[in-house]
Design an enzyme around this catalytic site. Structure first.
Site, mmCIF file in Angstrom:
data_model
loop_
_atom_site.group_PDB
_atom_site.id
_atom_site.type_symbol
_atom_site.label_atom_id
_atom_site.label_comp_id
_atom_site.label_asym_id
_atom_site.label_seq_id
_atom_site.Cartn_x
_atom_site.Cartn_y
_atom_site.Cartn_z
ATOM 1 N N ARG A 108 -2.325 16.531 7.916
ATOM 2 C CA ARG A 108 -1.948 15.938 6.464
ATOM 3 C C ARG A 108 -2.731 14.860 6.166
ATOM 4 N NH1 ARG A 108 2.960 13.003 3.954
ATOM 5 N NH2 ARG A 108 2.502 12.950 2.021
ATOM 6 N N HIS A 151 -1.346 9.570 -3.072
ATOM 7 C CA HIS A 151 -0.571 8.739 -2.016
ATOM 8 C C HIS A 151 -0.760 7.111 -2.192
ATOM 9 C CE1 HIS A 151 1.369 8.847 2.406
ATOM 10 N NE2 HIS A 151 1.353 7.505 1.954
ATOM 11 N N GLU A 196 5.818 10.695 -2.151
ATOM 12 C CA GLU A 196 7.029 9.885 -2.351
ATOM 13 C C GLU A 196 6.980 9.070 -3.701
ATOM 14 O OE1 GLU A 196 6.951 7.067 1.047
ATOM 15 O OE2 GLU A 196 7.215 8.532 2.339
ATOM 16 N N ASN A 322 10.106 13.507 3.755
ATOM 17 C CA ASN A 322 9.924 12.391 4.726
ATOM 18 C C ASN A 322 10.967 11.680 4.932
ATOM 19 O OD1 ASN A 322 7.312 12.881 3.971
ATOM 20 N ND2 ASN A 322 6.810 11.091 3.163
ATOM 21 N N TYR A 324 13.103 8.510 7.452
ATOM 22 C CA TYR A 324 12.951 7.349 8.483
ATOM 23 C C TYR A 324 14.292 7.001 8.889
ATOM 24 C CZ TYR A 324 7.810 7.583 7.652
ATOM 25 O OH TYR A 324 6.643 8.241 7.640
ATOM 26 N N GLU A 380 6.628 13.949 6.988
ATOM 27 C CA GLU A 380 6.645 12.316 7.557
ATOM 28 C C GLU A 380 7.876 12.239 8.376
ATOM 29 O OE1 GLU A 380 5.296 8.917 5.569
ATOM 30 O OE2 GLU A 380 3.885 10.062 4.494
HETATM 31 O O1 IFM Z 1 3.301 4.342 5.851
HETATM 32 C C1 IFM Z 1 4.396 5.095 5.013
HETATM 33 C C2 IFM Z 1 3.421 6.014 4.351
HETATM 34 O O2 IFM Z 1 2.501 5.645 3.491
HETATM 35 C C3 IFM Z 1 4.833 6.627 3.383
HETATM 36 N N1 IFM Z 1 5.872 6.759 3.753
HETATM 37 C C4 IFM Z 1 6.315 5.940 4.844
HETATM 38 C C5 IFM Z 1 5.442 5.324 5.647
HETATM 39 C C6 IFM Z 1 6.123 4.266 6.603
HETATM 40 O O3 IFM Z 1 6.664 2.979 5.942
#
Ligand code: IFM
Length: 476
Positions: A108, A151, A196, A322, A324, A380
């Protein structure tokens, strides 16, 4: 791209998987029975243009909002910029060889809008040729191609005319999608319009932590509306020009949990998720903004014209997620929430809490909330750590455990019936981490920014070993 669910390929595979999983003395290999052993569960790596390419003044590339923002004193840690980054624009062939050596099955990446179009919307042949070569090489190598159109590197000349606050930018974005899908048709397996939009709208226009650095809540909702409108318009161009590819969008989602069982804190946690998730997913999947968003932000309703919501809610072939971390919140005493950081929990170099269950719970929750939820890719997931090369090696033990636990969370969501088709680690390479510059290292491959030497971390070696084994079982 195939979307069938297949079982393990031959009768002995289950036993072989079990045997390998039992003898693999590493902390990454998934247990026998995990959906991760299925060859049709894609495992890939992700990157983004401004974070790795560098070469910001080459071959006709125009400035983006991130060139401007990072050149503004005080905006990015240590004054770092993406001017050189991982120098991927010049080293892309070696980087793709590395991707192949690590056995990743999908890649990706994102296209830099300011590299491929001039101010008048005319194609920039040299910039387009770069992405064509990249995609052709990926195809030769048998790697699935996932291309993101946006992006975050908006051409600066569009920001000068209001950026995402200007409705016209949505139409310029559709022109860009039209051009790319005519030029790259047949080379892209899956298109993602936006990465995002929450970050573009909220961090870019709502609190100013990201480019273009504006801070006004009203701006955030209007920017989001134009981003989503751009997504809808772009999707129809992609469908017309490149019918065989899959079309989707990528949302970063957040898990909010209440600090106490009180009604006020439970409502605060729900509102956290409305602000982070439903703000994007409701318009895409229900064709409306969530009312509770405007309880949180009274008077911040965007200007919506007739037909916009139908354009935004056009069917998707897949949704990129995505994920985290989780955020623990309590009521702010009014309509909103405030974060209450938990003590004694594991955190990453970003200070983000490691909370794999949040990914499982969100996936299951989305599948219940949205009856039309399309197939999902985790586009992600990963973590930053202060990784150093010692004796030619990088031991990133925390990342290995992080990836294994998050993959197990995805597996649990699949077992609960969620249609998850793949997972991309963020990121292939250490790279420019936006407002944090080069200090935060998210890669499974270490990058020495002085020499541009790449060193696969232990996590990358273990992923490669697992993928080699999985491929061998399939007889491929
Ligand atoms: O690095 C970023 C990415 O560009 C977008 N999603 C979160 C990642 C980590 O912060």
């Amino acid at each position: 791209m195939t979307q069938d669910t297949v079982t393990l390929p031959h009768a002995t595979a289950d036993a072989e998987v079990a045997e390998f999983a039992a003898i693999a003395d590493d902390p990454f290999t998934p247990p026998a029975g995990s959906a991760l052993w299925r060859r049709d569960f894609l495992l890939g790596a992700a990157t983004a243009s401004y974070q790795i390419e560098g070469a910001v003044n080459e071959d006709g590339r125009l400035p983006s909002i991130w060139d401007t923002f990072s050149a503004t004193p005080g905006k990015v840690l240590a004054g770092d910029t993406g001017a050189v980054a991982c120098d991927h624009y010049h080293r892309w062939e070696a980087d793709l060889d590395l991707l192949t050596r690590l056995n990743f099955e999908a890649y990706r990446f994102s296209i830099a809008w300011p590299r491929v179009m001039d101010e008048a919307g005319r194609p920039n042949a040299k910039g387009i040729a770069f992405y064509k070569r990249l995609l052709e090489r990926l195809k030769e190598k048998g790697i699935r191609t996932f291309a993101t159109l946006y992006h975050w590197d908006l051409p600066q000349h569009l920001e000068d005319r209001g950026g995402w606050l200007n409705r016209d930018t949505a139409f310029r974005f559709a022109d860009y999608a039209d051009l790319m899908s005519r030029e790259l048709s047949g080379l892209v397996d899956a298109w993602m319009t936006l990465n995002e939009p929450w970050c573009s709208a909220y961090l870019g226009y709502g609190n100013g932590h990201h480019a273009p650095g504006l801070a006004n809540g009203r701006y955030a909702t209007q920017a989001m509306h134009h981003l989503l409108l751009g997504h809808g318009l772009a999707t129809s161009a992609l469908r017309a020009n490149d019918p065989a590819s899959a079309k989707g969008i990528v949302a970063n989602v957040g898990r909010g949990t209440p600090d106490s069982p009180s009604e006020a804190d439970v409502r605060a946690a729900r509102r956290f998720e409305v602000q982070h998730n439903a703000w994007i997913l409701d318009p895409l999947l229900k064709g409306e903004y969530p009312e509770e968003l405007f309880a949180l932000w009274p008077g911040a309703e965007p200007l919506v014209l007739e037909g916009d919501m139908q354009t935004i809610a056009a069917p998707l072939d897949f949704l990129g997620i995505n994920y985290y971390f989780r955020t623990n919140v309590k009521s702010d005493g009014a309509n909103g929430f405030i974060e209450v950081p938990l003590e004694g929990v594991e955190r990453t170099q970003m200070g983000w809490e490691v909370h794999p269950d949040g990914l499982r719970d969100l996936l299951i929750g989305f599948s219940r909330t949205y009856e039309n939820l399309p197939p999902v890719y985790i586009t992600e997931n990963g973590m930053a750590s202060d990784d150093r090369v010692r004796d030619g090696q990088v031991d990133d033990a925390q990342r290995i455990a992080f990836l294994k636990r998050h993959l197990a969370a995805v597996d649990a969501a699949i077992a609960a019936g969620v249609d998850v088709r793949g997972y991309f680690v963020w990121s292939l390479l250490d790279n420019f981490e936006w407002a944090f510059g080069y200090e935060r290292r998210f890669g499974v491959v270490h990058v020495d920014y002085d020499t541009q030497v790449r060193t696969p971390k232990r996590s990358a070696e273990l992923i490669a070993r697992f993928l080699a084994r999985r491929r061998a079982l399939d007889g491929a």
